[in-house]
Design an enzyme around this catalytic site. Structure first.
Site, PDB file in Angstrom:
ATOM      1  N   GLN A   1      -7.680  -0.148   3.570  1.00 63.51           N
ATOM      2  CA  GLN A   1      -8.527  -0.726   4.626  1.00 63.51           C
ATOM      3  C   GLN A   1      -9.873  -1.203   4.085  1.00 63.51           C
ATOM      4  O   GLN A   1     -10.629  -1.871   4.801  1.00 63.51           O
ATOM      5  CB  GLN A   1      -8.777   0.304   5.736  1.00 63.51           C
ATOM      6  CG  GLN A   1      -7.547   0.610   6.581  1.00 63.51           C
ATOM      7  CD  GLN A   1      -7.117  -0.538   7.483  1.00 63.51           C
ATOM      8  OE1 GLN A   1      -7.933  -1.377   7.877  1.00 63.51           O
ATOM      9  NE2 GLN A   1      -5.846  -0.589   7.804  1.00 63.51           N
TER      10      GLN A   1
ATOM     11  N   GLY B   1       0.805  -1.218   0.000  1.00 60.44           N
ATOM     12  CA  GLY B   1       0.000   0.000   0.000  1.00 60.44           C
ATOM     13  C   GLY B   1       0.837   1.266   0.000  1.00 60.44           C
ATOM     14  O   GLY B   1       0.509   2.238  -0.685  1.00 60.44           O
ATOM     15  N   SER B   2       1.939   1.261   0.751  1.00 56.49           N
ATOM     16  CA  SER B   2       2.766   2.473   0.836  1.00 56.49           C
ATOM     17  C   SER B   2       3.322   2.833  -0.535  1.00 56.49           C
ATOM     18  O   SER B   2       3.278   3.999  -0.950  1.00 56.49           O
ATOM     19  CB  SER B   2       3.923   2.262   1.820  1.00 56.49           C
ATOM     20  OG  SER B   2       3.421   1.972   3.101  1.00 56.49           O
TER      21      SER B   2
ATOM     22  N   CYS C   1       2.074   2.649  13.007  1.00 56.42           N
ATOM     23  CA  CYS C   1       3.160   3.550  12.627  1.00 56.42           C
ATOM     24  C   CYS C   1       3.489   4.519  13.741  1.00 56.42           C
ATOM     25  O   CYS C   1       4.592   5.034  13.816  1.00 56.42           O
ATOM     26  CB  CYS C   1       2.776   4.340  11.379  1.00 56.42           C
ATOM     27  SG  CYS C   1       1.969   3.304  10.184  1.00 56.42           S
TER      28      CYS C   1
ATOM     29  N   THR D   1      11.928  -7.984 -10.555  1.00 53.24           N
ATOM     30  CA  THR D   1      11.316  -9.280 -10.836  1.00 53.24           C
ATOM     31  C   THR D   1      10.047  -9.435 -10.007  1.00 53.24           C
ATOM     32  O   THR D   1      10.052  -9.178  -8.814  1.00 53.24           O
ATOM     33  CB  THR D   1      12.316 -10.408 -10.508  1.00 53.24           C
ATOM     34  OG1 THR D   1      13.491 -10.177 -11.283  1.00 53.24           O
ATOM     35  CG2 THR D   1      11.735 -11.771 -10.834  1.00 53.24           C
TER      36      THR D   1
ATOM     37  N   ASN E   1      -7.822   4.022   8.727  1.00 54.85           N
ATOM     38  CA  ASN E   1      -7.233   2.845   9.369  1.00 54.85           C
ATOM     39  C   ASN E   1      -7.285   2.865  10.886  1.00 54.85           C
ATOM     40  O   ASN E   1      -7.130   1.835  11.518  1.00 54.85           O
ATOM     41  CB  ASN E   1      -5.780   2.668   8.905  1.00 54.85           C
ATOM     42  CG  ASN E   1      -4.976   3.942   9.006  1.00 54.85           C
ATOM     43  OD1 ASN E   1      -5.328   4.962   8.427  1.00 54.85           O
ATOM     44  ND2 ASN E   1      -3.901   3.903   9.760  1.00 54.85           N
TER      45      ASN E   1
ATOM     46  N   HIS F   1      -1.911  -7.670   2.620  1.00 55.28           N
ATOM     47  CA  HIS F   1      -1.855  -8.201   3.992  1.00 55.28           C
ATOM     48  C   HIS F   1      -2.946  -7.638   4.900  1.00 55.28           C
ATOM     49  O   HIS F   1      -3.049  -8.016   6.066  1.00 55.28           O
ATOM     50  CB  HIS F   1      -0.456  -8.010   4.604  1.00 55.28           C
ATOM     51  CG  HIS F   1      -0.108  -6.622   5.016  1.00 55.28           C
ATOM     52  ND1 HIS F   1      -0.177  -6.196   6.316  1.00 55.28           N
ATOM     53  CD2 HIS F   1       0.326  -5.550   4.314  1.00 55.28           C
ATOM     54  CE1 HIS F   1       0.215  -4.935   6.397  1.00 55.28           C
ATOM     55  NE2 HIS F   1       0.522  -4.520   5.184  1.00 55.28           N
TER      56      HIS F   1
HETATM   57  C1  LIG Z   1      -1.552  -0.480   6.069  1.00 58.18           C
HETATM   58  C2  LIG Z   1      -1.910   0.740   5.343  1.00 58.18           C
HETATM   59  C3  LIG Z   1      -1.060   1.285   4.367  1.00 58.18           C
HETATM   60  C4  LIG Z   1       0.305   0.715   4.089  1.00 58.18           C
HETATM   61  O1  LIG Z   1       0.255  -0.507   3.407  1.00 58.18           O
HETATM   62  P1  LIG Z   1       1.550  -1.436   3.369  1.00 58.18           P
HETATM   63  O2  LIG Z   1       1.186  -2.542   2.444  1.00 58.18           O
HETATM   64  O3  LIG Z   1       1.794  -1.902   4.758  1.00 58.18           O
HETATM   65  O4  LIG Z   1       2.662  -0.605   2.834  1.00 58.18           O
HETATM   66  C5  LIG Z   1      -1.469   2.400   3.691  1.00 58.18           C
HETATM   67  N1  LIG Z   1      -2.681   2.958   3.932  1.00 58.18           N
HETATM   68  C6  LIG Z   1      -3.525   2.467   4.849  1.00 58.18           C
HETATM   69  C7  LIG Z   1      -4.851   3.123   5.054  1.00 58.18           C
HETATM   70  C8  LIG Z   1      -3.173   1.350   5.592  1.00 58.18           C
HETATM   71  O5  LIG Z   1      -4.012   0.882   6.513  1.00 58.18           O
END
Ligand SMILES: *Cc1c(COP(=O)(O)O)cnc(C)c1O
Length: 394
Positions: A180, A71-72, A325, A238, A152, A202
């Site tokens: 989320q 997500g990041s 975080c 990759t 989140n 995840h």
């Molecule tokens: C967990 C989360 C992320 C980050 O996702 P990652 O896969 O851990 O990098 C970004 N935005 C929200 C709203 C999240 O809950």
């Protein structure tokens, strides 16, 4: 002692189906999808099949799906793409909200240092941005609007479809961090009027370190990672095929069980709320209707969130004070502060985020433990007596 895991907004257990989908790609079909030999080409076929399945779950075209490390990365790439594409047309204004994930806020801070102007919309005490505020904030030079689908920490849902419509009308790129939301509520990129959308596996029982950036046809993505020609030249490296296969399986599974899970999980959530809401000087944060099925955020006055978490952990309960975080730092959550919750109250916050693996028995254990722990912590709190007397606390 049995572990009760209720920190699913931080990460989730890999589902059996996702695990099973991952395994063959570790040792059997381990080829590099860019290789021309048969084992590479076999891997490539699975990769493109996974892309089609993920696209279908999100209502997108396969050519609009880019696999990222999570997500990041998806948030970073979406925001920087829209910012730099906008800059070329003299647009250097971006709109977001005060309670976005740090993957969004810190990227916006970087852009601010580069001369972009950032407007962060209020989220009010309900934890929901206002469409009217967005309308008023959009300018001629707005390059991007980025608003998360679901928060989140408090779980509140934003009026994405409506916000997207406003952006469409004004010709502004609209991105949403749906990390989320995907796998928990219905997510369809066309229906939501979004141009770009971030996903992380995840958070819905898929593997860690894999995600998706949906980018609407016609928008030219900017690279974050340079190198090989993977992901149609937009994301080198990759492909993590085991994780991609696990993510596709987890997404399909979650989508198939969406209604059933939402019903089950929200019933557990309501039971939990019912069980703790009578605790004096406590509150549930965020709108009570417009929210994810499984996320509850509450505050207990006169208590430190960290102490609360440690004592819950001693009873086997894995919860969170808000965001993974910010844990480790003693700063109160920027999300709760943005909703106007006083600093001293925000310190006593607790986030419980449920999944379909939780049971009613576990909820009973959580309710009972919270009651005990809150009474204990208040009995040793230096400020609780003062709070009861209505004295001001610094
Ligand atoms: C967990 C989360 C992320 C980050 O996702 P990652 O896969 O851990 O990098 C970004 N935005 C929200 C709203 C999240 O809950």
């Amino acid at each position: 002692m049995k572990t009760v895991y209720v920190d699913n907004a931080a990460t989730t257990r890999l589902s059996d189906a996702a695990m099973k989908a991952t395994m063959p790609f570790m040792q059997d079909i381990y080829g590099n999808p860019s290789s021309l030999h048969h084992i590479g080409q076999e891997a490539k076929e699975y990769l493109e099949d996974a892309r089609e399945r993920v696209a279908k779950c999100l209502g997108a075209l396969p050519s609009e799906i880019y696999f990222t490390s999570g997500g990041s990365e998806a948030d970073n790439q979406a925001i920087l793409t829209a910012a730099y594409n906008g800059e070329k047309k003299g647009k250097k204004h971006i709109i977001s909200s005060k309670f976005e994930h740090h993957a969004v806020l810190h990227t916006l801070e970087k852009l601010k240092r580069e001369g972009f102007e950032i407007t962060l919309l209020d989220v009010y005490s309900e934890g929901i941005v206002s469409a009217e505020d967005l309308k008023n904030a959009i300018r001629e030079d707005t390059a991007l609007v980025t608003i998360m689908t679901a928060n989140n920490e408090v779980g509140t849902l934003q009026p994405i479809k409506e916000l997207g419509e406003i952006c469409k009308e004004k010709g502004v790129i609209f991105h949403t961090d749906a990390v989320q939301a995907v796998g928990h509520i219905r997510v369809d990129v066309k229906d939501m009027n979004v141009d770009m959308l971030s996903v992380s596996a995840h958070k819905f029982h898929g593997p860690k370190g894999i995600g998706v950036l949906y980018c609407r046809k016609g928008i030219i993505l900017q690279n974050l990672i340079n190198g090989g020609a993977q992901e149609r030249n937009k994301r080198a490296g990759t492909e993590n095929l085991p994780a991609i296969m696990g993510m596709a399986a987890a997404m399909e599974e979650a989508n198939a069980k969406l209604d059933e899970n939402a019903k089950y999980i929200s019933a557990l959530r309501d039971k939990l709320i019912e069980g703790v809401k009578d605790i004096e000087r406590s509150r549930i944060n965020g709108d009570l209707e417009k929210r994810l099925p499984g996320t509850v955020n509450m505050c207990f006055e006169g208590i430190e969130g960290e102490s609360l978490l440690l004592l819950l952990d001693q009873a086997g309960i894995c919860a969170s004070s808000g965001s993974a975080c910010t844990s480790g730092s003693l700063d109160p959550s920027h999300v709760l502060l943005s909703m106007g919750i006083p600093v001293e109250v925000a310190h006593g916050s607790l986030r419980i985020s449920l999944s379909e693996y939780n049971t009613e028995e576990e909820i009973n254990h959580i309710i009972e433990t919270i009651h005990k722990v809150v009474v204990y912590l208040r009995s040793i709190s230096p400020v609780w007596e003062k709070i009861l007397k209505g004295e001001v606390i610094e």
